[in-house]
Design a protein around this motif. Structure first.
Motif, PDB file in Angstrom:
ATOM      1  N   ASN A 160     -21.477 -51.148  82.477  1.00  0.00           N
ATOM      2  CA  ASN A 160     -20.284 -51.291  81.644  1.00  0.00           C
ATOM      3  C   ASN A 160     -19.490 -52.546  81.976  1.00  0.00           C
ATOM      4  OD1 ASN A 160     -19.972 -48.778  79.827  1.00  0.00           O
ATOM      5  ND2 ASN A 160     -20.518 -47.894  81.806  1.00  0.00           N
ATOM      6  N   LEU A 161     -19.534 -53.003  83.225  1.00  0.00           N
ATOM      7  CA  LEU A 161     -18.878 -54.256  83.573  1.00  0.00           C
ATOM      8  C   LEU A 161     -19.559 -55.422  82.871  1.00  0.00           C
ATOM      9  CD1 LEU A 161     -16.703 -55.692  85.206  1.00  0.00           C
ATOM     10  CD2 LEU A 161     -18.316 -55.814  87.121  1.00  0.00           C
ATOM     11  N   LEU A 162     -20.886 -55.414  82.835  1.00  0.00           N
ATOM     12  CA  LEU A 162     -21.622 -56.436  82.095  1.00  0.00           C
ATOM     13  C   LEU A 162     -21.272 -56.386  80.614  1.00  0.00           C
ATOM     14  CD1 LEU A 162     -25.158 -56.229  83.751  1.00  0.00           C
ATOM     15  CD2 LEU A 162     -23.511 -58.102  83.947  1.00  0.00           C
ATOM     16  N   ASN A 163     -21.138 -55.172  80.102  1.00  0.00           N
ATOM     17  CA  ASN A 163     -20.796 -55.003  78.689  1.00  0.00           C
ATOM     18  C   ASN A 163     -19.399 -55.550  78.397  1.00  0.00           C
ATOM     19  OD1 ASN A 163     -21.251 -54.263  76.072  1.00  0.00           O
ATOM     20  ND2 ASN A 163     -21.153 -52.061  76.430  1.00  0.00           N
ATOM     21  N   VAL A 164     -18.438 -55.236  79.275  1.00  0.00           N
ATOM     22  CA  VAL A 164     -17.065 -55.710  79.088  1.00  0.00           C
ATOM     23  C   VAL A 164     -17.003 -57.234  79.147  1.00  0.00           C
ATOM     24  CG1 VAL A 164     -14.773 -55.773  80.129  1.00  0.00           C
ATOM     25  CG2 VAL A 164     -15.962 -53.599  79.894  1.00  0.00           C
ATOM     26  N   LEU A 165     -17.667 -57.821  80.135  1.00  0.00           N
ATOM     27  CA  LEU A 165     -17.666 -59.276  80.262  1.00  0.00           C
ATOM     28  C   LEU A 165     -18.332 -59.949  79.072  1.00  0.00           C
ATOM     29  CD1 LEU A 165     -18.523 -59.701  84.067  1.00  0.00           C
ATOM     30  CD2 LEU A 165     -16.314 -60.022  82.955  1.00  0.00           C
ATOM     31  N   LEU A 223     -18.645 -58.841  75.959  1.00  0.00           N
ATOM     32  CA  LEU A 223     -17.856 -58.709  74.744  1.00  0.00           C
ATOM     33  C   LEU A 223     -16.538 -59.474  74.828  1.00  0.00           C
ATOM     34  CD1 LEU A 223     -18.455 -54.910  74.129  1.00  0.00           C
ATOM     35  CD2 LEU A 223     -19.347 -56.770  72.733  1.00  0.00           C
ATOM     36  N   SER A 224     -16.046 -59.693  76.039  1.00  0.00           N
ATOM     37  CA  SER A 224     -14.746 -60.351  76.198  1.00  0.00           C
ATOM     38  C   SER A 224     -14.860 -61.871  76.205  1.00  0.00           C
ATOM     39  CB  SER A 224     -14.074 -59.889  77.494  1.00  0.00           C
ATOM     40  OG  SER A 224     -13.891 -58.499  77.515  1.00  0.00           O
ATOM     41  N   LEU A 225     -15.909 -62.393  76.834  1.00  0.00           N
ATOM     42  CA  LEU A 225     -15.975 -63.827  77.092  1.00  0.00           C
ATOM     43  C   LEU A 225     -16.594 -64.631  75.961  1.00  0.00           C
ATOM     44  CD1 LEU A 225     -17.010 -63.753  80.862  1.00  0.00           C
ATOM     45  CD2 LEU A 225     -14.732 -64.027  79.878  1.00  0.00           C
ATOM     46  N   SER A 226     -17.432 -64.016  75.145  1.00  0.00           N
ATOM     47  CA  SER A 226     -18.080 -64.747  74.061  1.00  0.00           C
ATOM     48  C   SER A 226     -17.288 -64.585  72.766  1.00  0.00           C
ATOM     49  CB  SER A 226     -19.515 -64.240  73.859  1.00  0.00           C
ATOM     50  OG  SER A 226     -20.118 -64.906  72.768  1.00  0.00           O
TER      51      SER A 226
END
Length: 323
Positions: free
Chosen positions: A41-46, A48-51
């Motif tokens: 989920n951390l990978l998912n959050v990063l 979706l947030s950074l791109s």
């Protein structure tokens, strides 16, 4: 001395709970699931947030779901593991707050799943008006409302436990989840029956429309080569729609049904070892959500590659092409 070693608080032999019996492989597996949930989920959050390419209404919903699932892996799973395999050393107030946060996060996660199903319904069944009906602003309002309603609803749900923490604990080192039959029945309707009904109805409609659209494409294709190509594409679309619907509903039922069944069976069963197991299974759905909603998308693999290679630290990385 041996009996005192089995107590959570050996100095309080008359009021201390007994230390739960557990094996280290069970604890290792449980903590591994928690770490895996946080990592996914951390990978998912990063991602979706950074791109900036991924800043769409649908992905805002996926981001909210990923945040709630991240909190499950970061806070709720470790707390449940502590309750399952050890004694509760954090006090009655922290126990009540933990229960309150657990209800908020899981309710918000269920609400996000409903919002995602509504988003997919509009996108498939009314594609011409999707861009005007589903905007980033409206989706952000819906996400905020989902979390606020979850906070307000669960504050009423656990009000007595928050006002008098530990009132039903029978010994020191215990952290009970207090759910009455009436409250459990209401919660069953609001957070399980209604959401699963909405999800099943909407995704069934999506599936039917997707199949009819695929068949319509076959009927309008001219030429043998084009018709063969369209047939292959339409069959793949039908299978993908059926598989996505089946996985979504089955995983949701598999993770949630045992918890609500045990909660309705009674408080004593909910706070037993079997009750702790179904609660952890309830949380395990947060480990599966990123696999269902994110890992199936090619952009997720591209975004993860950028994160793992630390390319997100470079200037202009937010503009990278991940689609």
């Amino acid at each position: 001395m041996e009996d005192g070693a089995q107590l959570c608080f050996p100095l309080h032999t008359n009021t201390s709970c007994r230390r739960p019996t557990s094996t280290w492989p069970e604890a290792v597996v449980s903590y591994s699931v928690s770490v895996f949930t946080v990592a996914l989920n951390l990978l998912n959050v990063l991602s979706l947030s950074l791109s900036r390419q991924l800043h769409t209404p649908t992905n805002i919903l996926l981001l909210s779901l990923a945040v709630s699932d991240l909190l499950v892996g970061l806070l709720l799973m470790p707390g449940e593991i502590l309750r399952m395999w050890s004694c509760w050393f954090l006090g009655d107030l922290v126990c009540s707050l933990y229960n309150y946060v657990s209800f908020i996060v899981t309710s918000a996660s269920v609400g996000d799943m409903v919002l995602i199903s509504v988003d997919r319904y509009v996108a498939i069944c009314d594609p011409l008006r999707y861009g005007t009906r589903v905007t980033e602003g409206r989706v952000k309002v819906c996400v905020c409302a989902c979390w606020l309603v979850s906070v307000f609803y669960n504050s009423i749900y656990v009000k007595d436990d928050l006002m008098r923490p530990g009132r039903l604990n029978s010994c020191y080192g215990e952290c009970l989840i207090v759910i009455g039959y009436v409250a459990g029945a209401v919660d069953l309707v609001l957070t399980f029956v209604v959401p699963i009904t909405v999800i099943v109805v909407l995704y069934t409609r999506v599936f039917v429309v997707a199949v009819s659209q695929a068949r319509a494409m076959r009927c309008h294709v001219t030429g043998v080569t084009l018709q063969l190509s369209a047939t292959v594409i339409s069959r793949r679309s039908e299978l993908k729609a059926a598989r996505t619907l089946g996985v979504l509903v089955l995983v949701f039922l598999f993770s949630f049904c045992p918890y609500y069944g045990v909660s309705l069976a009674g408080e004593h069963l909910l706070n037993s070892s079997s009750g702790s197991f179904v609660i952890f299974l309830f949380y395990f759905n947060s480990c599966l959500n990123p696999l269902i909603y994110a890992l199936f998308y090619p952009w997720f693999r591209k975004a993860v590659t950028l994160i793992v290679n630390l390319q997100i630290l470079q200037p202009g990385s937010c503009q990278a092409n991940v689609l």
